[in-house]
Enzyme design. Structure first.
Site, mmCIF file in Angstrom:
data_model
loop_
_atom_site.group_PDB
_atom_site.id
_atom_site.type_symbol
_atom_site.label_atom_id
_atom_site.label_comp_id
_atom_site.label_asym_id
_atom_site.label_seq_id
_atom_site.Cartn_x
_atom_site.Cartn_y
_atom_site.Cartn_z
ATOM 1 C CB CYS A 194 7.008 0.923 10.282
ATOM 2 S SG CYS A 194 6.008 3.044 9.672
ATOM 3 C CD GLU B 143 5.916 1.596 15.082
ATOM 4 O OE1 GLU B 143 6.452 2.187 15.805
ATOM 5 O OE2 GLU B 143 5.102 2.220 14.463
ATOM 6 C CG ASP B 144 1.795 -0.177 11.096
ATOM 7 O OD1 ASP B 144 1.410 0.602 11.793
ATOM 8 O OD2 ASP B 144 1.910 -0.138 9.707
ATOM 9 N NE ARG C 54 -3.858 2.086 6.718
ATOM 10 C CZ ARG C 54 -2.475 1.785 5.921
ATOM 11 N NH1 ARG C 54 -2.696 1.352 6.680
ATOM 12 N NH2 ARG C 54 -2.256 1.904 5.069
ATOM 13 C CG HIS D 230 0.208 5.135 10.679
ATOM 14 N ND1 HIS D 230 0.417 4.465 9.852
ATOM 15 C CD2 HIS D 230 -0.467 4.389 10.902
ATOM 16 C CE1 HIS D 230 0.095 3.721 9.626
ATOM 17 N NE2 HIS D 230 -0.612 3.305 10.048
ATOM 18 C CG LEU E 231 -1.970 -1.242 1.369
ATOM 19 C CD1 LEU E 231 -2.663 -1.395 3.247
ATOM 20 C CD2 LEU E 231 -2.916 -0.875 0.501
HETATM 21 N N1 GLY Z 1 2.868 0.268 3.662
HETATM 22 C C1 GLY Z 1 2.129 0.792 4.239
HETATM 23 C C2 GLY Z 1 0.971 1.176 4.623
HETATM 24 O O1 GLY Z 1 -0.255 1.389 3.880
HETATM 25 O O2 GLY Z 1 0.136 0.386 6.309
#
Ligand code: GLY
Length: 253
Positions: free
Chosen positions: A248, A65-66, A131, A161, A18
């Site tokens: 990240c 990290e997400d 997100r 973020h 993404l």
């Molecule tokens: N490419 C990292 C994200 O959009 O979550």
């Protein structure tokens, strides 16, 4: 003080990750080299690094990290906001369960990306972004409070973020840029303001009094060094193409 980190090797499918960056497709081989240097920097900062295998099913899975929030009291497995990223959490939960007894989860309809969460001692700033939704922020706040931690939310206007524009360097020092500089949420901090020409550099990583910063941002490097930190520069060119920053690429705990 951090002792450990978890990272995940980039997959060849990362070229389909993404992005909003419009910087072209990443070079996988260069990304691998940059990832190896990142791991070496974590080790240089004294961390014991767990390296997970790449997973071709998940183009963005190197951005670990997400997928989790690791606190001193518990681990929280997230429910990432992007559909293509939801399955990334399985491997992370397995890895994290080797280190934590208390494991909590964000569940549907709540979504949280770890990149939206900034830990400042026992307080957690939760970015409400594309997100991380309201329900995710609510679930996360309840979990944190159960473990005697506190939280507050910050609504994002344009950044992907929260930590795209903020990095806490301990000792009340906060690297800050763009939409966050004037926000009252951060007025108590000693602000290290990143110039608008170097916004990407606002995502940096404090590890035991050293700071990982992206190569090529001299003004930010100088500000951080003037505040008393030793910096380690890392070339992030291929991850930047995927909206990915230094934080990240690892979970630190
Ligand atoms: N490419 C990292 C994200 O959009 O979550």
């Amino acid at each position: 003080m951090f002792k450990k980190a978890i990272v995940r090797k980039p997959s060849k499918s990362m070229v389909k990750g993404l992005t909003t960056a419009k910087l072209g497709s990443p070079d996988f081989n260069l990304a691998l080299i940059q990832h190896q240097k990142y791991i070496e920097a974590l080790i240089e900062c004294g961390l014991d690094v767990t390296i997970l295998d790449a997973d071709e099913h998940f183009p963005d899975s190197t951005f670990v990290e997400d997928t989790a929030i690791l606190t001193p009291n518990c681990a929280i497995i997230t429910n990432p906001g992007a559909l293509s990223r939801k399955g990334e959490v399985l491997a992370i939960e397995k890895a994290v369960s080797g280190f934590y007894q208390n494991i909590e989860k964000i569940v549907d309809k709540g979504t949280v990306d770890g990149g939206d969460i900034m830990m400042v001692d026992k307080h957690f700033y939760i970015g409400r972004s594309e997100r991380t939704n309201r329900e995710g922020a609510k679930q996360l706040t309840e979990i944190l409070e159960k473990y005697e931690l506190t939280a507050s939310t910050v609504t994002l206007e344009k950044m992907l973020h929260l930590k795209s524009g903020l990095s806490y360097l301990e000792n009340n020092n906060l690297v800050i840029t763009d939409e966050f500089v004037e926000r009252s949420d951060f007025k108590k901090f000693n602000k290290l303001i990143v110039n608008e020409s170097e916004v990407y550099a606002a995502n940096c990583v404090w590890i035991n009094d050293q700071v990982l910063i992206a190569t090529g941002y001299p003004k930010t490097k100088q500000i951080i060094e003037k505040a008393g930190y030793k910096t380690i520069e890392l070339d992030m060119s291929e991850y930047r193409k995927l909206d990915g920053g230094l934080s990240c690429l690892s979970l630190r705990f």
